[in-house]
Scaffold this motif. Structure first.
Motif, PDB file in Angstrom:
ATOM      1  N   LYS A 160      15.691  -6.226   9.206  1.00  0.00           N
ATOM      2  CA  LYS A 160      14.455  -5.978   9.243  1.00  0.00           C
ATOM      3  C   LYS A 160      14.354  -4.421   9.412  1.00  0.00           C
ATOM      4  CE  LYS A 160      11.748  -9.143  10.956  1.00  0.00           C
ATOM      5  NZ  LYS A 160      11.292 -10.365  11.770  1.00  0.00           N
ATOM      6  N   MET A 161      13.685  -3.803   8.695  1.00  0.00           N
ATOM      7  CA  MET A 161      13.355  -2.393   8.834  1.00  0.00           C
ATOM      8  C   MET A 161      12.028  -2.340   9.611  1.00  0.00           C
ATOM      9  SD  MET A 161      14.113  -1.115   4.871  1.00  0.00           S
ATOM     10  CE  MET A 161      12.997  -2.136   4.224  1.00  0.00           C
ATOM     11  N   SER A 162      12.190  -1.276  10.523  1.00  0.00           N
ATOM     12  CA  SER A 162      10.713  -0.758  11.065  1.00  0.00           C
ATOM     13  C   SER A 162      10.670   0.498  10.498  1.00  0.00           C
ATOM     14  CB  SER A 162      11.048  -0.348  12.803  1.00  0.00           C
ATOM     15  OG  SER A 162      11.553  -1.874  13.204  1.00  0.00           O
ATOM     16  N   ILE A 163       9.020   0.322  10.016  1.00  0.00           N
ATOM     17  CA  ILE A 163       8.402   1.588   9.306  1.00  0.00           C
ATOM     18  C   ILE A 163       7.158   2.018  10.198  1.00  0.00           C
ATOM     19  CG2 ILE A 163       7.278   2.285   7.032  1.00  0.00           C
ATOM     20  CD1 ILE A 163       8.910   0.154   5.763  1.00  0.00           C
TER      21      ILE A 163
ATOM     22  N   ALA B  76       0.720  -1.183  -0.111  1.00  0.00           N
ATOM     23  CA  ALA B  76      -0.062  -0.067   0.043  1.00  0.00           C
ATOM     24  C   ALA B  76       0.772   1.231  -0.014  1.00  0.00           C
ATOM     25  CB  ALA B  76      -0.815  -0.116   1.245  1.00  0.00           C
ATOM     26  N   THR B  77       1.941   1.246   0.857  1.00  0.00           N
ATOM     27  CA  THR B  77       3.052   2.236   0.796  1.00  0.00           C
ATOM     28  C   THR B  77       3.362   2.661  -0.499  1.00  0.00           C
ATOM     29  OG1 THR B  77       3.323   1.650   3.245  1.00  0.00           O
ATOM     30  CG2 THR B  77       4.976   3.327   1.984  1.00  0.00           C
ATOM     31  N   ILE B  78       3.988   1.685  -1.170  1.00  0.00           N
ATOM     32  CA  ILE B  78       4.750   1.689  -2.343  1.00  0.00           C
ATOM     33  C   ILE B  78       3.630   2.217  -3.608  1.00  0.00           C
ATOM     34  CG2 ILE B  78       6.149   0.735  -4.058  1.00  0.00           C
ATOM     35  CD1 ILE B  78       7.551   1.616  -1.502  1.00  0.00           C
ATOM     36  N   ALA B  79       2.520   1.536  -3.509  1.00  0.00           N
ATOM     37  CA  ALA B  79       1.269   1.850  -4.486  1.00  0.00           C
ATOM     38  C   ALA B  79       0.962   3.293  -4.484  1.00  0.00           C
ATOM     39  CB  ALA B  79       0.289   0.941  -4.410  1.00  0.00           C
ATOM     40  N   SER B  80       0.942   3.797  -3.404  1.00  0.00           N
ATOM     41  CA  SER B  80       0.368   5.391  -3.055  1.00  0.00           C
ATOM     42  C   SER B  80       1.665   6.158  -3.121  1.00  0.00           C
ATOM     43  CB  SER B  80      -0.301   5.246  -2.156  1.00  0.00           C
ATOM     44  OG  SER B  80       0.322   5.026  -0.837  1.00  0.00           O
ATOM     45  N   ASN B  81       2.707   6.050  -2.809  1.00  0.00           N
ATOM     46  CA  ASN B  81       3.954   6.849  -2.491  1.00  0.00           C
ATOM     47  C   ASN B  81       4.985   6.739  -3.428  1.00  0.00           C
ATOM     48  OD1 ASN B  81       3.378   8.701   0.583  1.00  0.00           O
ATOM     49  ND2 ASN B  81       2.263   6.696   0.409  1.00  0.00           N
ATOM     50  N   GLY B  82       5.159   5.646  -4.179  1.00  0.00           N
ATOM     51  CA  GLY B  82       6.399   5.448  -4.896  1.00  0.00           C
ATOM     52  C   GLY B  82       7.610   5.238  -4.291  1.00  0.00           C
ATOM     53  N   GLY B  83       8.703   4.805  -5.191  1.00  0.00           N
ATOM     54  CA  GLY B  83      10.027   4.893  -4.591  1.00  0.00           C
ATOM     55  C   GLY B  83      10.436   3.345  -4.100  1.00  0.00           C
TER      56      GLY B  83
ATOM     57  N   ILE C 207      10.687   0.734  -0.636  1.00  0.00           N
ATOM     58  CA  ILE C 207      10.540   0.503   0.684  1.00  0.00           C
ATOM     59  C   ILE C 207      11.270   1.075   1.597  1.00  0.00           C
ATOM     60  CG2 ILE C 207      11.191  -1.839   1.080  1.00  0.00           C
ATOM     61  CD1 ILE C 207       7.586  -0.321   2.284  1.00  0.00           C
ATOM     62  N   ARG C 208      12.506   0.833   1.529  1.00  0.00           N
ATOM     63  CA  ARG C 208      13.512   1.370   2.237  1.00  0.00           C
ATOM     64  C   ARG C 208      13.732   3.095   2.714  1.00  0.00           C
ATOM     65  NH1 ARG C 208      19.717   0.764   0.555  1.00  0.00           N
ATOM     66  NH2 ARG C 208      19.059  -1.310   0.714  1.00  0.00           N
TER      67      ARG C 208
ATOM     68  N   SER D 173      -1.926  -1.948  14.116  1.00  0.00           N
ATOM     69  CA  SER D 173      -0.772  -1.137  14.722  1.00  0.00           C
ATOM     70  C   SER D 173      -0.450  -0.058  13.592  1.00  0.00           C
ATOM     71  CB  SER D 173       0.515  -1.811  15.060  1.00  0.00           C
ATOM     72  OG  SER D 173       1.222  -2.482  13.910  1.00  0.00           O
ATOM     73  N   GLN D 174       0.796   0.816  14.222  1.00  0.00           N
ATOM     74  CA  GLN D 174       1.213   1.905  13.175  1.00  0.00           C
ATOM     75  C   GLN D 174       2.519   1.109  12.669  1.00  0.00           C
ATOM     76  OE1 GLN D 174       1.003   5.836  14.671  1.00  0.00           O
ATOM     77  NE2 GLN D 174      -0.004   4.978  16.383  1.00  0.00           N
ATOM     78  N   PHE D 175       2.874   0.092  12.966  1.00  0.00           N
ATOM     79  CA  PHE D 175       4.194  -0.595  12.485  1.00  0.00           C
ATOM     80  C   PHE D 175       4.160  -1.651  11.304  1.00  0.00           C
ATOM     81  CE2 PHE D 175       4.832   0.822  16.835  1.00  0.00           C
ATOM     82  CZ  PHE D 175       6.474   0.604  17.017  1.00  0.00           C
ATOM     83  N   CYS D 176       5.316  -1.418  10.591  1.00  0.00           N
ATOM     84  CA  CYS D 176       5.366  -2.490   9.497  1.00  0.00           C
ATOM     85  C   CYS D 176       6.821  -2.727   9.275  1.00  0.00           C
ATOM     86  CB  CYS D 176       4.952  -1.551   8.048  1.00  0.00           C
ATOM     87  SG  CYS D 176       5.390  -2.743   6.688  1.00  0.00           S
ATOM     88  N   ILE D 177       6.962  -3.971   9.556  1.00  0.00           N
ATOM     89  CA  ILE D 177       8.433  -4.795   9.392  1.00  0.00           C
ATOM     90  C   ILE D 177       8.823  -5.442   8.152  1.00  0.00           C
ATOM     91  CG2 ILE D 177       9.972  -6.243  10.754  1.00  0.00           C
ATOM     92  CD1 ILE D 177       8.997  -3.723  12.277  1.00  0.00           C
ATOM     93  N   ILE D 178       9.435  -4.810   7.416  1.00  0.00           N
ATOM     94  CA  ILE D 178      10.056  -5.577   6.124  1.00  0.00           C
ATOM     95  C   ILE D 178      11.529  -5.920   6.137  1.00  0.00           C
ATOM     96  CG2 ILE D 178      10.082  -5.074   3.539  1.00  0.00           C
ATOM     97  CD1 ILE D 178       7.250  -5.306   4.715  1.00  0.00           C
ATOM     98  N   THR D 179      12.205  -6.903   5.525  1.00  0.00           N
ATOM     99  CA  THR D 179      13.217  -7.196   5.318  1.00  0.00           C
ATOM    100  C   THR D 179      14.139  -6.543   4.394  1.00  0.00           C
ATOM    101  OG1 THR D 179      12.985  -9.408   6.618  1.00  0.00           O
ATOM    102  CG2 THR D 179      15.074  -9.232   5.143  1.00  0.00           C
ATOM    103  N   ASP D 180      14.984  -5.682   4.492  1.00  0.00           N
ATOM    104  CA  ASP D 180      15.937  -5.199   3.368  1.00  0.00           C
ATOM    105  C   ASP D 180      16.876  -6.172   3.194  1.00  0.00           C
ATOM    106  OD1 ASP D 180      18.171  -4.105   2.123  1.00  0.00           O
ATOM    107  OD2 ASP D 180      17.596  -2.070   2.780  1.00  0.00           O
TER     108      ASP D 180
END
Length: 380
Positions: free
Chosen positions: A159-162, A107-114, A116-117, A146-153
């Motif tokens: 593991k990034m905390s967004i 959802a973040t990339i679809a709407s904001n681009g760029g 994920i890092r 939650s307001q958290f999203c954890i994705i592996t770079d």
């Protein structure tokens, strides 16, 4: 009291609440749904169940299942590309923390681009996200509220905390009956993750009366219901664990976490360790480390863990920690770091990577990489 905030989604809770999914999607203006889940939930029949519910309300569904247990950045990018190509207008995340975090990243990339890092850290998402509905199938991650999203770079093995208010979904549908298909091992791992959320957020620097109440409530429910849920899959105990996971999620989403989760993210990024396996190993040692700066709070946690107390002060706090250790051992879960790592050669690097993690910022006691190394050695 300083100014505080408390953000949660609309929550629809209860057995068979999944049937309201189509109505929720329509209310959000959806026509083409982007469903994110994983093969395990396909095998359990829940993916098809969701697709059937959506089709009953004449909603089209694009299905994406390329999600690992620790979702990768490239999977998020691939999902976002498909979301935009298919002109979807709402995202549903079905699963534990991994599919739901992947859905948040998409959802973040679809709407904001760029990439994920670009959004690693706090409050870096600037544009609104697509409408989101999350359906947790475990009682532990709290990602559905939650307001958290954890994705592996993958490149950095981290593991990034967004963290962003934008990551809170519009609706969370929490149906405890989905837990009936889970193994005892997954029920335990999820519940201990929720317990770590409750304990770490209760002592967090950003804790407030709103989060502290939820944290203690979650702790009490987990201590009362974890064993019957794991051993017999008692439906009432599973429902209570779902409530506990939701309460703990409300707490940590608004108060933050601590060094236990910072280390878990570092370990998971480097060794792809299942998140729920780390907390029975680290939580007691993290609690001992933090006890020096928040003794009253640790005593209150111990009171909740023990149910009744014959001691007070530091003795009571230590008794509560020891009770958790004996509980984890009785459940047969991993309690030694050496049982989940090949060797200790990378511990120093892991600890250094954990220090700048967003979760470490709200820990009640400042910790250097040397301090974290000490915790890991105690847990070894």
């Amino acid at each position: 009291m300083s100014v505080t905030k408390f953000a949660i989604p609309e929550v629809i809770f209860g057995n068979s609440s999944l049937r309201y999914l189509g109505q929720c999607a329509l209310r959000l203006g959806a026509r083409r749904i982007f469903l994110v889940s994983d093969p395990g939930l396909e095998d359990a029949g829940w993916v098809q169940r969701v697709i059937n519910i959506l089709s009953e309300d004449k909603l089209e569904c694009i299905y994406f299942n390329e999600v690992d247990s620790n979702p990768r950045d490239w999977q998020v990018h691939k999902g976002a590309q498909l979301y935009n190509e298919e002109h979807a207008d709402l995202i549903i995340g079905l699963g534990g923390g991994s599919p739901i975090d992947a859905a948040k990243g998409i959802a973040t990339i679809a709407s904001n681009g760029g990439r994920i890092r670009d959004y690693e850290g706090a409050n870096r998402i600037m544009r609104p996200l697509p409408p989101m509905i999350f359906i947790p199938t475990t009682a532990g991650s709290g990602s559905d509220i939650s307001q958290f999203c954890i994705i592996t770079d993958v490149e950095r093995q981290l593991k990034m905390s967004i963290i962003s208010r934008s990551l809170v979904p519009n609706v969370s549908i929490i149906d405890p009956s989905l837990l009936l298909t889970k193994t005892s091992e997954l029920i335990i791992a999820s519940a201990v993750d929720a317990l770590a959320h409750a304990v770490e957020s209760y002592v967090s620097k950003l804790a407030s009366p709103f989060t502290e109440t939820q944290a203690l409530f979650a702790t009490s429910l987990i201590m009362e219901n974890l064993e019957p849920a794991a051993r017999t899959r008692d439906p009432m105990a599973l429902e209570k664990l779902s409530i506990a996971s939701t309460a703990a999620g409300m707490s940590f989403s608004n108060a933050g976490l601590g060094i236990g989760h910072a280390l878990a993210h570092s370990l998971g990024g480097r060794f792809d360790v299942l998140h729920g396996l780390v907390h029975p190993v680290l939580l007691p040692h993290v609690m001992r480390y933090n006890m020096k700066v928040c003794p009253a709070k640790m005593e209150r946690i111990a009171s909740t863990v023990l149910g009744s107390c014959t001691t007070s002060g530091a003795s009571q706090a230590l008794a509560g920690i020891e009770r958790l250790e004996s509980l984890f051992e009785s459940l047969g879960v991993t309690t030694k770091l050496r049982e989940i790592l090949p060797d200790d050669s990378q511990l120093e690097e892991i600890c250094k990577m954990a220090v700048p993690d967003e979760c470490a910022l709200t820990n009640p006691r400042e910790a250097t990489w040397v301090d974290l190394m000490g915790i890991c050695k105690e847990a070894w």
